[in-house]
Design an enzyme around this catalytic site. Structure first.
Site, short mmCIF file in Angstrom:
data_model
loop_
_atom_site.label_atom_id
_atom_site.label_comp_id
_atom_site.label_asym_id
_atom_site.label_seq_id
_atom_site.Cartn_x
_atom_site.Cartn_y
_atom_site.Cartn_z
N GLY A 299 41.74 38.07 44.67
CA GLY A 299 41.96 38.59 46.04
C GLY A 299 41.35 39.58 46.39
O GLY A 299 41.37 40.58 45.82
N PRO A 300 40.93 39.70 47.68
CA PRO A 300 41.06 38.58 48.72
C PRO A 300 39.58 37.60 48.73
O PRO A 300 39.58 36.76 49.69
CB PRO A 300 40.97 39.51 50.13
N GLY A 301 38.93 37.60 47.74
CA GLY A 301 38.12 36.43 47.81
C GLY A 301 36.49 36.67 48.02
O GLY A 301 35.86 35.85 47.76
N GLY A 302 36.33 38.03 48.62
CA GLY A 302 34.68 38.28 48.78
C GLY A 302 33.89 38.19 47.52
O GLY A 302 32.90 37.26 47.63
N ASP A 348 50.12 35.63 36.99
CA ASP A 348 49.74 36.95 36.16
C ASP A 348 48.41 36.93 35.60
O ASP A 348 48.30 35.92 34.64
CB ASP A 348 50.81 37.35 35.55
N CYS A 422 36.92 49.83 42.19
CA CYS A 422 36.32 50.45 43.26
C CYS A 422 37.07 51.93 43.55
O CYS A 422 37.72 52.38 44.40
CB CYS A 422 36.78 49.63 44.58
#
Length: 500
Positions: A299-302, A348, A422
């Protein structure tokens, strides 16, 4: 609320982002007014987003576009709302120090909605070209709608702020600091613990002297960066806009959101550093048809969408895992433009059976974009610096360790893991991967990550370190501060025997 802005009402000690107001006259800007005063829609939108960030832990980058659209803002009005929202959030710590001086009281003695108004006005006075009279008068008009009893107080404080220019305010704040860390924290609007963490991360590469440039880069408005999913676009990157400096599939454009809307998911908003992280894994070696890949924290999938396009081109299969159902749905939407059957599992990531996702022998490539403090994306998520605390690091590194072990266990012999965060915080980057390599022992082989990233990049990258890891920087590369480490499971290792 007291008549001068609530010196005693709604009082609470808090992080700079404040808390929910207690007392009358502190509802949102859309709730009406006692006087018929005109307020620019852009300022109303900016205040509403600031309030939502403070009271509901909303994310400005998600909420602001929706509020702009709902208000029907376009062109310069949309630009003003964006600058006022992001700029105020980025410089919030500095503006609070200025406000405390101008008001003659600590900011925790000012009602939170009133403090938001003062922050919004101070940003206009000290960091924009908005004329002084407009900055003060518009903010006071907004105060009459939000907290009428405090309008006079707002007017007085902002006029006091306006009597000194930005350069002199910064000099005053710097002179009042007790040490260099406090000076940088106040003048560049970063919590002191983040200043120390970023200094340590730069020092790891022998670049501690670049700290000022990095802090300044965190406060600069980043361009909207786009990715054209390889093999799916109807035009080359250089035909769509200005190609990225490093990413071969990234670019910038004059009207990025319109371009995204017109290409139905084949062109997406994505930071150049995120693109390089995904491509470092997908292009670390030639793809063999039939390979099985996994995006473990999708998530979120980029990055999932970019990996899906790369997998499709190479004849590989891709699965994705996401813990949060709502974020898993975002992953499904992100990959909808790629004609590849991607199994999206909700669960999970530390409790994952490769066979459940069609890889009984393990995955050939796994991307672990681990949950982290996000200190590498402060320029894009300005409120994050005020929400994170030093205690969060220990909790997150424990999660990162469990996920790294699960990912390594799910690798097939000879498979490659990309550990990505990040965040440049050394505990989340070098600390996490070094501890994992120690646990995995001889079953793990660190790869030359720098060579893999350089092989992908359009032009040479100035990278520090020993090559086994890559740390990208906003001030040096124009990307978010992405950390990347590639590790291979040795062919002789058992598929699931190394995690312990």
């Amino acid at each position: 609320m007291s008549g001068d802005g609530g010196a005693d009402s709604g009082r609470r000690a808090s992080r700079p982002s404040g808390g929910r107001a207690r007392g009358a006259g502190s509802r949102g800007a859309a709730s009406g007014s006692r006087r018929d005063r005109s307020v620019s829609p852009a300022r109303v939108v900016a205040f509403d987003v600031l309030e939502a960030v403070r009271t509901s832990d909303s994310y400005a980058n998600l909420l602001l576009p929706a509020r702009i659209e709902r208000a029907g803002l376009e062109g310069s009005d949309a630009g003003l709302a964006t600058e006022l929202t992001y700029g105020t959030l980025r410089r919030l710590g500095t503006w609070d120090a200025v406000i405390a001086d101008a008001a003659g009281r600590p900011t925790d003695r000012i009602d939170p909605p009133v403090l938001d108004l003062l922050r919004l006005g101070t940003h206009q006075l000290l960091a924009t070209r908005v004329p002084t009279h407009a900055a003060v008068n518009e903010t006071v008009a907004l105060a009459h709608r939000v907290a009428p009893a405090a309008a006079g107080f707002v007017n007085a404080v902002l006029r006091q702020v306006s009597r000194t220019d930005a350069e002199e305010w910064m000099r005053r704040l710097a002179e009042s600091a007790r040490d260099d860390t406090e000076r940088l924290a106040t003048t560049t609007s970063h919590p002191a613990w983040i200043v120390r963490a970023l200094r340590s991360a730069l020092a790891h590469e022998g670049r501690a002297d670049e700290l000022g440039a990095l802090l300044d880069a965190d406060n600069a408005s980043p361009v909207v960066n786009l990715v054209a999913l390889p093999g799916l676009g109807d035009a080359a990157v250089d035909e769509l806009g200005a190609p990225d400096v490093y990413s071969p599939v990234g670019f910038t454009a004059e009207h990025p959101l319109a371009l995204v809307a017109a290409h139905e998911g084949r062109i997406r908003v994505q930071d150049e550093g995120s693109q390089l992280a995904a491509l470092a894994l997908s292009r670390a070696r030639p793809v063999e048809p039939g390979e099985r890949w996994l995006d473990l924290c999708a998530g979120p999938g980029g990055k999932t969408a970019l990996l899906a396009a790369e997998a499709l081109a190479g004849g590989a299969a891709l699965a994705a895992n996401e813990l949060v159902p709502a974020r898993a749905e975002l992953v499904r939407r992100a990959i909808a433009a790629v004609p590849l059957d991607v199994h999206v599992r909700v669960g999970d990531g530390t409790d994952l059976d490769p066979a459940e996702l069609g890889a009984p022998g393990g995955f050939d490539r796994i991307l672990l974009d681990a949950p982290c403090t996000g200190l590498g994306a402060l320029r894009r998520r300005p409120e994050a610096r005020w929400r994170k605390q030093p205690a969060d690091v220990a909790e997150l590194t424990a999660v990162q360790a469990r996920l790294a072990d699960a990912a390594f266990a799910a690798l097939a012999p000879g498979g490659i893991l990309a550990y990505v965060t990040c965040s440049p915080h050394t505990a989340e980057t070098h600390g996490t991967i070094a501890a994992a390599l120690k646990r995995w022992g001889e079953a793990a082989e660190p790869l030359d990550t720098a060579a893999a990233v350089r092989q992908v990049a359009n032009r040479p990258l100035d990278l520090g370190g020993d090559g086994r890891t890559v740390q990208l920087w906003p001030h040096r590369h124009g990307t978010d501060a992405m950390f990347i480490a590639l590790v291979r499971k040795r062919p002789e290792a058992e598929p699931a025997a190394a995690a312990r």
